[in-house]
Design a protein around this motif. Sequence first.
Motif, PDB file in Angstrom:
ATOM      1  N   VAL A   4     -12.923   3.219  -4.153  1.00  0.00           N
ATOM      2  CA  VAL A   4     -11.571   3.765  -4.149  1.00  0.00           C
ATOM      3  C   VAL A   4     -10.630   2.696  -4.674  1.00  0.00           C
ATOM      4  CG1 VAL A   4      -9.705   4.664  -2.729  1.00  0.00           C
ATOM      5  CG2 VAL A   4     -12.044   5.319  -2.235  1.00  0.00           C
ATOM      6  N   LEU A   5      -9.887   3.049  -5.704  1.00  0.00           N
ATOM      7  CA  LEU A   5      -8.889   2.149  -6.274  1.00  0.00           C
ATOM      8  C   LEU A   5      -7.526   2.625  -5.812  1.00  0.00           C
ATOM      9  CD1 LEU A   5     -10.294   1.970  -9.906  1.00  0.00           C
ATOM     10  CD2 LEU A   5     -10.655   0.347  -8.051  1.00  0.00           C
ATOM     11  N   THR A   6      -6.754   1.740  -5.238  1.00  0.00           N
ATOM     12  CA  THR A   6      -5.444   2.115  -4.722  1.00  0.00           C
ATOM     13  C   THR A   6      -4.466   2.319  -5.877  1.00  0.00           C
ATOM     14  OG1 THR A   6      -4.730  -0.180  -4.515  1.00  0.00           O
ATOM     15  CG2 THR A   6      -5.836   0.804  -2.601  1.00  0.00           C
ATOM     16  N   ASP A   7      -3.334   2.890  -5.553  1.00  0.00           N
ATOM     17  CA  ASP A   7      -2.307   3.106  -6.561  1.00  0.00           C
ATOM     18  C   ASP A   7      -1.800   1.787  -7.130  1.00  0.00           C
ATOM     19  OD1 ASP A   7      -2.433   5.867  -6.357  1.00  0.00           O
ATOM     20  OD2 ASP A   7      -0.967   5.931  -4.725  1.00  0.00           O
ATOM     21  N   GLN A   8      -1.805   0.730  -6.326  1.00  0.00           N
ATOM     22  CA  GLN A   8      -1.381  -0.579  -6.808  1.00  0.00           C
ATOM     23  C   GLN A   8      -2.394  -1.144  -7.809  1.00  0.00           C
ATOM     24  OE1 GLN A   8      -1.454   0.186  -3.529  1.00  0.00           O
ATOM     25  NE2 GLN A   8       0.725   0.306  -3.097  1.00  0.00           N
ATOM     26  N   GLN A   9      -3.677  -0.904  -7.568  1.00  0.00           N
ATOM     27  CA  GLN A   9      -4.703  -1.402  -8.480  1.00  0.00           C
ATOM     28  C   GLN A   9      -4.711  -0.636  -9.793  1.00  0.00           C
ATOM     29  OE1 GLN A   9      -7.951  -0.838  -5.725  1.00  0.00           O
ATOM     30  NE2 GLN A   9      -8.298  -3.048  -5.604  1.00  0.00           N
ATOM     31  N   THR A  10      -4.324   0.629  -9.771  1.00  0.00           N
ATOM     32  CA  THR A  10      -4.355   1.452 -10.984  1.00  0.00           C
ATOM     33  C   THR A  10      -2.986   1.601 -11.636  1.00  0.00           C
ATOM     34  OG1 THR A  10      -4.123   3.456  -9.642  1.00  0.00           O
ATOM     35  CG2 THR A  10      -6.369   2.764 -10.217  1.00  0.00           C
ATOM     36  N   ALA A  11      -2.024   0.802 -11.220  1.00  0.00           N
ATOM     37  CA  ALA A  11      -0.699   0.867 -11.839  1.00  0.00           C
ATOM     38  C   ALA A  11      -0.810   0.420 -13.295  1.00  0.00           C
ATOM     39  CB  ALA A  11       0.294  -0.007 -11.084  1.00  0.00           C
ATOM     40  N   VAL A  23     -14.000  10.437 -12.076  1.00  0.00           N
ATOM     41  CA  VAL A  23     -12.795   9.872 -11.471  1.00  0.00           C
ATOM     42  C   VAL A  23     -12.052  11.020 -10.802  1.00  0.00           C
ATOM     43  CG1 VAL A  23     -10.642   8.654 -11.868  1.00  0.00           C
ATOM     44  CG2 VAL A  23     -12.657   8.066 -13.215  1.00  0.00           C
ATOM     45  N   HIS A  24     -11.824  10.907  -9.505  1.00  0.00           N
ATOM     46  CA  HIS A  24     -11.142  11.934  -8.718  1.00  0.00           C
ATOM     47  C   HIS A  24      -9.884  11.339  -8.099  1.00  0.00           C
ATOM     48  CE1 HIS A  24     -14.677  14.513  -8.989  1.00  0.00           C
ATOM     49  NE2 HIS A  24     -15.406  13.463  -8.637  1.00  0.00           N
ATOM     50  N   THR A  25      -8.851  12.163  -7.994  1.00  0.00           N
ATOM     51  CA  THR A  25      -7.626  11.743  -7.319  1.00  0.00           C
ATOM     52  C   THR A  25      -7.766  12.030  -5.828  1.00  0.00           C
ATOM     53  OG1 THR A  25      -6.345  12.241  -9.291  1.00  0.00           O
ATOM     54  CG2 THR A  25      -5.138  12.038  -7.230  1.00  0.00           C
ATOM     55  N   VAL A  26      -7.526  11.008  -5.015  1.00  0.00           N
ATOM     56  CA  VAL A  26      -7.550  11.138  -3.561  1.00  0.00           C
ATOM     57  C   VAL A  26      -6.236  10.603  -3.024  1.00  0.00           C
ATOM     58  CG1 VAL A  26     -10.070  11.028  -3.337  1.00  0.00           C
ATOM     59  CG2 VAL A  26      -8.759   8.930  -3.329  1.00  0.00           C
ATOM     60  N   THR A  27      -6.018  10.728  -1.730  1.00  0.00           N
ATOM     61  CA  THR A  27      -4.737  10.311  -1.155  1.00  0.00           C
ATOM     62  C   THR A  27      -4.514   8.810  -1.290  1.00  0.00           C
ATOM     63  OG1 THR A  27      -5.759  10.135   1.019  1.00  0.00           O
ATOM     64  CG2 THR A  27      -4.648  12.195   0.499  1.00  0.00           C
ATOM     65  N   GLU A  28      -5.578   8.015  -1.284  1.00  0.00           N
ATOM     66  CA  GLU A  28      -5.438   6.565  -1.393  1.00  0.00           C
ATOM     67  C   GLU A  28      -5.191   6.110  -2.824  1.00  0.00           C
ATOM     68  OE1 GLU A  28      -8.122   7.992   0.006  1.00  0.00           O
ATOM     69  OE2 GLU A  28      -7.806   7.597   2.126  1.00  0.00           O
TER      70      GLU A  28
END
Length: 166
Positions: free
Chosen positions: A140-147, A76-81
């Motif tokens: 890629v999971l967006t910030d909304q999906q991983t809230a 799992v990596h942090t990306v801008t999306e």
Amino acid sequence: MRTSVLILLTSTLALSACQSRVNPVNWFGNDRADAVITESNPLIPEETDAGRSFFAQEQAVAFVGLPISKVTNLEVHTVTEGQLVVAVGVSAVHGTHDARLVARGPAENGVLTLDFMAIPPADPITGGSDLTREITAASVLTDQQTAGVRTIRVAASGNTLERRAR
């Protein structure tokens, strides 16, 4: 000879500055740009008889993949999306393709479960080492999906792997 070439070049240069018929630039017609008035925007595609654009995508077809045998690696990596989830697994047969990480639904108790799915070939070939049947999928999971998600779980038919969401 030099003088005649010099006179010819000088007269051509002098005549090219005037707006008369003797100007060599005007010898082959007056090319003028005419404005074309159109009722539609040429950058927007025309609609077909069905009422939608010719370039519109067809309706999404449901993914008909099957779970792969086992998951061998999960990152799992942090990306801008948001979060990039990369999973590596081993299929039961050779030729498995179109691998995807499909979410089961919304996160439950801070755990987001993704199914590692792929489409098997029409004529499967079994055997061989695990390296020859290895398949990779990323999503890629967006910030909304991983809230509210603390853990990301990837499930296969044989096992599951979990990683902490960053």
